[in-house]
Design an enzyme around this catalytic site. Sequence first.
Site, PDB file in Angstrom:
ATOM      1  N   LYS A 102       0.875  -1.194   0.000  1.00  0.00           N
ATOM      2  CA  LYS A 102       0.000   0.000   0.000  1.00  0.00           C
ATOM      3  C   LYS A 102       0.898   1.226   0.000  1.00  0.00           C
ATOM      4  CE  LYS A 102      -4.527   0.870   0.453  1.00  0.00           C
ATOM      5  NZ  LYS A 102      -5.638  -0.042   0.136  1.00  0.00           N
ATOM      6  N   ASN A 245     -15.638   6.651  -4.788  1.00  0.00           N
ATOM      7  CA  ASN A 245     -15.718   5.529  -5.724  1.00  0.00           C
ATOM      8  C   ASN A 245     -16.533   4.376  -5.154  1.00  0.00           C
ATOM      9  OD1 ASN A 245     -14.501   2.715  -6.370  1.00  0.00           O
ATOM     10  ND2 ASN A 245     -14.131   3.912  -8.196  1.00  0.00           N
ATOM     11  N   SER A 373      -8.656  -5.593 -10.541  1.00  0.00           N
ATOM     12  CA  SER A 373      -7.289  -5.141 -10.866  1.00  0.00           C
ATOM     13  C   SER A 373      -6.476  -6.309 -11.411  1.00  0.00           C
ATOM     14  CB  SER A 373      -6.599  -4.587  -9.613  1.00  0.00           C
ATOM     15  OG  SER A 373      -6.931  -3.237  -9.424  1.00  0.00           O
TER      16      SER A 373
END
Length: 440
Positions: A102, A245, A373
């Site tokens: 991250k 989102n 993804s």
Amino acid sequence: MNALAATNRNFKLAARLLGLDSKLEQSLLIPFREIKVECTIPKDDGTLASFVGFRVQHDNARGPMKGGIRYHPEVDPDEVNALAQLMTWKTAVANIPYGGAKGGIGCSPSDLSISELERLTRVFTQKIHDLIGIHTDVPAPDMGTNPQTMAWILDEYSKFHGYSPAVVTGKPIDLGGSLGRDAATGRGALFATEALLNEHGKSIAGQRFVIQAVTLVGRESSVVSCQWMSRRILILFSSSQGFGNVGSWAARLIHEQGGKVVAVSDITGAIKNEKGIDIESLFKHVKETRGVKGFHDAHPIDANSILVEDCDVLIPAALGGVINKDNANEIKAKYIIEAANHPTDPDADEILSKKGVTILPDIYANSGGVTVSYFEWVQNIQGFMWDEKKVNDELKTYMTRGFKDVKEMCKTHNCDLRMGAFTLGVNRVARATVLRGWEA
Ligand SMILES: NC(=O)C1=CN([C@@H]2O[C@H](COP(=O)(O)OP(=O)(O)OC[C@H]3O[C@@H](n4cnc5c(N)ncnc54)[C@H](O)[C@@H]3O)[C@@H](O)[C@H]2O)C=CC1
Ligand SMILES: O=C(O)CCC(=O)C(=O)O
């Protein structure tokens, strides 16, 4: 409890349930690499501004490290560490061939111009380009970042390494992004909610939902116009179009399935309509006014009380630690779907468990984003684009399989869904670690 302490605590509980030996436990916990960089950029007014950027690469036993990049004023090294570790368990729960990472930059994206954001992203990429890569570490969007941010990273990275679309996911479609990625985390949360409710003999239709973070004022998230400027296309982004989102997609899809969304919030406030909010007209209002505040067909409520509003299903979709010992007792929802990362503090977990609230944990509930993804990365490597139906159908397969796998671990270890997900993820990573001979 801070995010890292909370995540470590959940990991250690899972390690104990699995009976991992202490050396293996220690090696799974310690991050592979922690990167901290200073990013100095000229602001539009000519002054210099410095921002601290982080990328924590937690584990790569099962494949390249994977995880989003967050732009938010509250980004700190401990939280990035916790989020990177959560990615390791999340990719293993989803059973996709990745580890966890991250990143984040401590900044307020709504206070920066588009050019300043571009300069910041490019400087950050220059500082980390030799530590990320298609088979090393593949960033994606998280809070405060979006497909345009990924496009800048892709472009900057490609200056050093040649054109490499698979180095980031969540890209614009025009640069090799996947159809369905934008909606994927919200859609995955919908599939996860369906799986849970079905198990309890219920469906989305007829349930009353409260959803946090449905919009974001000041976020530039969608391309609204292109104009020629010199010999370059300048892509303008409209902050008035910017929705959170995950929360916005969850709201839209749940509404489409007949779920009654009774309260929503964003940074401008919170609103409620017991009869159900018309999500499409709410989004029209948000486009015009840049927030949910003032929507004609609902009444304002205290933004701090959104999480304790009366409903069947609560979906937190913003920051971590928002459900804690101060509000857990007041929560009325029967189900909590963790669309955000680590929204529930361990103290709250205990309180809610005693109250009989079922929590679908983040490392399963929001894994739809990283799953698509993965589909994007696969499409880039194959040089072949899937249609949106294939993406959504595959996502449903992965989310349904993930729910079954989590439930199986709950049965084996006689534990709740959070520990079911943690034991599932930790066990898969532990097995890969031992097979690779890394445990010593
Ligand atoms: N974007 C993705 O694909 C994924 C996101 N997540 C998680 O979902 C959550 C939301 O992420 P996105 O929707 O991507 O972010 P976003 O940047 O699109 O939206 C963030 C939302 O959080 C709200 N927010 C920001 N600061 C706030 C504050 N101080 N108080 C209250 N609300 C605040 C904003 O109003 C906005 O609605 C985060 O926890 C993120 O880590 C998890 C998995 C994947
Ligand atoms: O899509 C990705 O690679 C990561 C998404 C993410 O940051 C998350 O699941 O928290």
